[in-house]
Design a protein around this motif. Sequence first.
Motif, PDB file in Angstrom:
ATOM      1  N   ALA A  23     -10.709   2.867  17.951  1.00  0.00           N
ATOM      2  CA  ALA A  23      -9.905   3.938  18.424  1.00  0.00           C
ATOM      3  C   ALA A  23      -8.600   3.221  18.973  1.00  0.00           C
ATOM      4  CB  ALA A  23     -10.500   4.772  19.628  1.00  0.00           C
ATOM      5  N   LEU A  24      -8.495   1.936  19.047  1.00  0.00           N
ATOM      6  CA  LEU A  24      -7.496   1.265  19.454  1.00  0.00           C
ATOM      7  C   LEU A  24      -6.059   1.599  18.926  1.00  0.00           C
ATOM      8  CD1 LEU A  24      -8.324  -2.782  20.022  1.00  0.00           C
ATOM      9  CD2 LEU A  24      -7.957  -1.031  21.826  1.00  0.00           C
ATOM     10  N   PHE A  25      -6.166   1.648  17.432  1.00  0.00           N
ATOM     11  CA  PHE A  25      -5.014   2.084  16.725  1.00  0.00           C
ATOM     12  C   PHE A  25      -5.248   3.353  16.042  1.00  0.00           C
ATOM     13  CE2 PHE A  25      -5.283  -2.467  17.003  1.00  0.00           C
ATOM     14  CZ  PHE A  25      -4.016  -2.766  17.810  1.00  0.00           C
ATOM     15  N   PRO A  26      -4.281   4.163  15.746  1.00  0.00           N
ATOM     16  CA  PRO A  26      -4.460   5.468  14.752  1.00  0.00           C
ATOM     17  C   PRO A  26      -4.960   5.042  13.599  1.00  0.00           C
ATOM     18  CG  PRO A  26      -2.348   5.440  16.030  1.00  0.00           C
ATOM     19  CD  PRO A  26      -2.798   4.330  16.406  1.00  0.00           C
ATOM     20  N   GLN A  27      -5.684   5.652  13.122  1.00  0.00           N
ATOM     21  CA  GLN A  27      -6.406   5.386  11.647  1.00  0.00           C
ATOM     22  C   GLN A  27      -5.134   5.740  10.573  1.00  0.00           C
ATOM     23  OE1 GLN A  27      -9.847   5.051  10.232  1.00  0.00           O
ATOM     24  NE2 GLN A  27      -8.679   4.728   8.215  1.00  0.00           N
ATOM     25  N   ARG A  28      -4.358   6.717  10.908  1.00  0.00           N
ATOM     26  CA  ARG A  28      -3.139   7.133  10.060  1.00  0.00           C
ATOM     27  C   ARG A  28      -1.993   6.453  10.906  1.00  0.00           C
ATOM     28  NH1 ARG A  28       0.748  12.313   9.207  1.00  0.00           N
ATOM     29  NH2 ARG A  28       1.293  11.775   6.999  1.00  0.00           N
ATOM     30  N   CYS A  29      -1.680   5.055  10.281  1.00  0.00           N
ATOM     31  CA  CYS A  29      -0.921   4.275  11.092  1.00  0.00           C
ATOM     32  C   CYS A  29       0.720   4.537  10.505  1.00  0.00           C
ATOM     33  CB  CYS A  29      -1.031   2.804  10.506  1.00  0.00           C
ATOM     34  SG  CYS A  29      -0.415   1.543  11.317  1.00  0.00           S
ATOM     35  N   SER A  30       1.684   4.205  11.545  1.00  0.00           N
ATOM     36  CA  SER A  30       3.084   4.663  11.139  1.00  0.00           C
ATOM     37  C   SER A  30       3.660   3.402  11.088  1.00  0.00           C
ATOM     38  CB  SER A  30       3.683   5.849  12.210  1.00  0.00           C
ATOM     39  OG  SER A  30       3.512   5.375  13.251  1.00  0.00           O
ATOM     40  N   LEU A  31       4.840   3.514  10.458  1.00  0.00           N
ATOM     41  CA  LEU A  31       5.915   2.287  10.783  1.00  0.00           C
ATOM     42  C   LEU A  31       7.360   2.798  10.346  1.00  0.00           C
ATOM     43  CD1 LEU A  31       5.865  -0.803  10.556  1.00  0.00           C
ATOM     44  CD2 LEU A  31       6.242  -0.500   7.777  1.00  0.00           C
ATOM     45  N   ILE A  49       0.889  -1.155   0.063  1.00  0.00           N
ATOM     46  CA  ILE A  49      -0.036  -0.031  -0.145  1.00  0.00           C
ATOM     47  C   ILE A  49       0.827   1.229   0.093  1.00  0.00           C
ATOM     48  CG2 ILE A  49      -2.221  -0.958   1.105  1.00  0.00           C
ATOM     49  CD1 ILE A  49      -1.196   0.063   3.583  1.00  0.00           C
ATOM     50  N   THR A  50       0.295   2.397  -0.395  1.00  0.00           N
ATOM     51  CA  THR A  50       1.022   3.452  -0.524  1.00  0.00           C
ATOM     52  C   THR A  50       1.608   4.006   0.841  1.00  0.00           C
ATOM     53  OG1 THR A  50      -0.184   3.987  -2.403  1.00  0.00           O
ATOM     54  CG2 THR A  50       0.951   6.001  -1.460  1.00  0.00           C
ATOM     55  N   VAL A  51       2.792   4.388   0.982  1.00  0.00           N
ATOM     56  CA  VAL A  51       3.260   5.155   2.271  1.00  0.00           C
ATOM     57  C   VAL A  51       3.866   6.355   1.837  1.00  0.00           C
ATOM     58  CG1 VAL A  51       3.734   2.810   3.538  1.00  0.00           C
ATOM     59  CG2 VAL A  51       5.669   3.799   2.015  1.00  0.00           C
ATOM     60  N   THR A  52       3.432   7.357   2.955  1.00  0.00           N
ATOM     61  CA  THR A  52       3.901   8.562   2.605  1.00  0.00           C
ATOM     62  C   THR A  52       4.894   9.336   3.866  1.00  0.00           C
ATOM     63  OG1 THR A  52       1.933   9.471   3.786  1.00  0.00           O
ATOM     64  CG2 THR A  52       1.768   9.202   1.650  1.00  0.00           C
ATOM     65  N   ASP A  53       5.227  10.389   3.631  1.00  0.00           N
ATOM     66  CA  ASP A  53       6.115  11.047   4.607  1.00  0.00           C
ATOM     67  C   ASP A  53       5.194  11.740   5.581  1.00  0.00           C
ATOM     68  OD1 ASP A  53       5.513  13.311   3.554  1.00  0.00           O
ATOM     69  OD2 ASP A  53       7.596  13.804   2.816  1.00  0.00           O
ATOM     70  N   GLU A  54       5.470  12.539   6.487  1.00  0.00           N
ATOM     71  CA  GLU A  54       4.518  13.135   7.578  1.00  0.00           C
ATOM     72  C   GLU A  54       3.600  14.288   6.759  1.00  0.00           C
ATOM     73  OE1 GLU A  54       5.460  15.056  11.767  1.00  0.00           O
ATOM     74  OE2 GLU A  54       6.944  15.073  10.463  1.00  0.00           O
ATOM     75  N   ASN A  55       4.334  14.738   5.606  1.00  0.00           N
ATOM     76  CA  ASN A  55       3.592  16.109   5.011  1.00  0.00           C
ATOM     77  C   ASN A  55       2.836  15.150   3.656  1.00  0.00           C
ATOM     78  OD1 ASN A  55       4.621  17.913   6.711  1.00  0.00           O
ATOM     79  ND2 ASN A  55       6.679  17.615   5.269  1.00  0.00           N
ATOM     80  N   ASN A  56       2.341  14.057   3.656  1.00  0.00           N
ATOM     81  CA  ASN A  56       1.692  13.198   2.652  1.00  0.00           C
ATOM     82  C   ASN A  56       2.095  13.165   1.298  1.00  0.00           C
ATOM     83  OD1 ASN A  56      -0.799  12.248   4.449  1.00  0.00           O
ATOM     84  ND2 ASN A  56      -1.605  14.108   4.162  1.00  0.00           N
ATOM     85  N   VAL A  72       7.257   6.354   8.088  1.00  0.00           N
ATOM     86  CA  VAL A  72       6.420   6.338   6.713  1.00  0.00           C
ATOM     87  C   VAL A  72       4.882   6.398   7.395  1.00  0.00           C
ATOM     88  CG1 VAL A  72       8.144   5.438   5.169  1.00  0.00           C
ATOM     89  CG2 VAL A  72       6.405   4.270   6.536  1.00  0.00           C
ATOM     90  N   TYR A  73       4.041   6.865   6.782  1.00  0.00           N
ATOM     91  CA  TYR A  73       2.638   6.815   7.171  1.00  0.00           C
ATOM     92  C   TYR A  73       1.709   6.320   6.008  1.00  0.00           C
ATOM     93  CZ  TYR A  73       4.546   9.935  10.675  1.00  0.00           C
ATOM     94  OH  TYR A  73       5.219  10.383  11.844  1.00  0.00           O
ATOM     95  N   PHE A  74       0.463   5.562   6.571  1.00  0.00           N
ATOM     96  CA  PHE A  74      -0.417   5.004   5.722  1.00  0.00           C
ATOM     97  C   PHE A  74      -1.792   4.810   6.408  1.00  0.00           C
ATOM     98  CE2 PHE A  74       1.906   1.749   7.975  1.00  0.00           C
ATOM     99  CZ  PHE A  74       0.906   0.775   8.336  1.00  0.00           C
ATOM    100  N   ASN A  75      -2.729   4.788   5.518  1.00  0.00           N
ATOM    101  CA  ASN A  75      -4.379   4.566   6.088  1.00  0.00           C
ATOM    102  C   ASN A  75      -4.455   3.173   6.300  1.00  0.00           C
ATOM    103  OD1 ASN A  75      -6.974   4.507   6.537  1.00  0.00           O
ATOM    104  ND2 ASN A  75      -7.659   4.840   4.491  1.00  0.00           N
ATOM    105  N   LYS A  76      -4.770   2.730   7.449  1.00  0.00           N
ATOM    106  CA  LYS A  76      -4.888   1.035   7.687  1.00  0.00           C
ATOM    107  C   LYS A  76      -6.194   0.674   7.491  1.00  0.00           C
ATOM    108  CE  LYS A  76      -6.533   1.380  12.491  1.00  0.00           C
ATOM    109  NZ  LYS A  76      -7.573   1.239  12.379  1.00  0.00           N
TER     110      LYS A  76
END
Length: 326
Positions: free
Chosen positions: A288-296, A208-215, A320-324
């Motif tokens: 709400a258990l985990f952030p929607q915008r997940c990080s790795l 899946i597409t991963v982005t930096d902090e600024n999308n 990196v960040y992505f929508n889980k």
Amino acid sequence: THAKMATVPLGFNIDSPRWDQSTFVGRLKHFLNITDPRTVLVPEEELDRAKALVESCRAGLVPPGSSREQLLYAKKLYDSAFHPDSGEKMNFIGRMSFQVPGGMAITGCMLQFYRTVPAVVFWQWVNQSFNAFVNYTNRNAASPISLRQIGVAYVTATGAALATAVGLNFYTKRAPPLLARWVPFAAVAAANCVNIPMMRQQEIINGITVTDENNNELGRSRRAAVKGIAQVVLSRITMAAPGMIILPIIMERLEKFTFMQRIRVLHGPLQVLLCGGFLLFMVPAACALFPQRCSLALADLELELRDSIVAKHGDKVPYVYFNKGL
């Protein structure tokens, strides 16, 4: 139309969450807002108006006299009915705001009709059909899935649920009655472990597409997909757990009272209502258990992707960040 539009209030960003998404309480408030079952009753035209208002607000223009509350309510309706990736209107049954009314009816019936094999088979099938709708609707929309893959995912998840439910039903014939009441939960948990990864297999295969902090897009990661999907599986099992584990204990106690034995016909409706009570809180809490915008962390990514990010950005991208998905 621009002549009739006013500019957005200074410092207001319609896409920034109202509550801090790095804390569980902030995420809980956010999901209480967007999984609000009352939004299911909002007419289609009002949802379309909310979308138009959100889009014009993103463009920096709003109708004159628009209050902050009106804009936030439009965003609530938008989040409840439109996909976060594609912006398309989601099917009614698959929306998270339909999880409470849909889930309480199905879960209540699964808990009530657990004694005979035909009833177990029917209600597990209904539940897996509902889950397939929800998982398909809330997938990461950047990863298309074919009808054949949807069919395979649906059949395997239903098979896993039925095998678990029917198999355990035979084992619990000689066990204490309460254990038999917990069979539906075991079946639901087993099916979730199959249904969600199967329904979202394209994400695991292609990444899946991963982005930096600024999308800004950085590439595609399979490991990010696996992390996101694992968190969704855990969330869904948590969503079902309290109602399907605690409610059987409550019903087991209640059914011993004489007045309850007189009103057997009302046991089903009572279970459905009590399920609704659990789900009203558990749907947003599990989301709400985990952030929607997940990080790795960069170190956890595939070697090639990590190297290409380091080559382009040096050490400026630690995560990196992505929508889980949900």
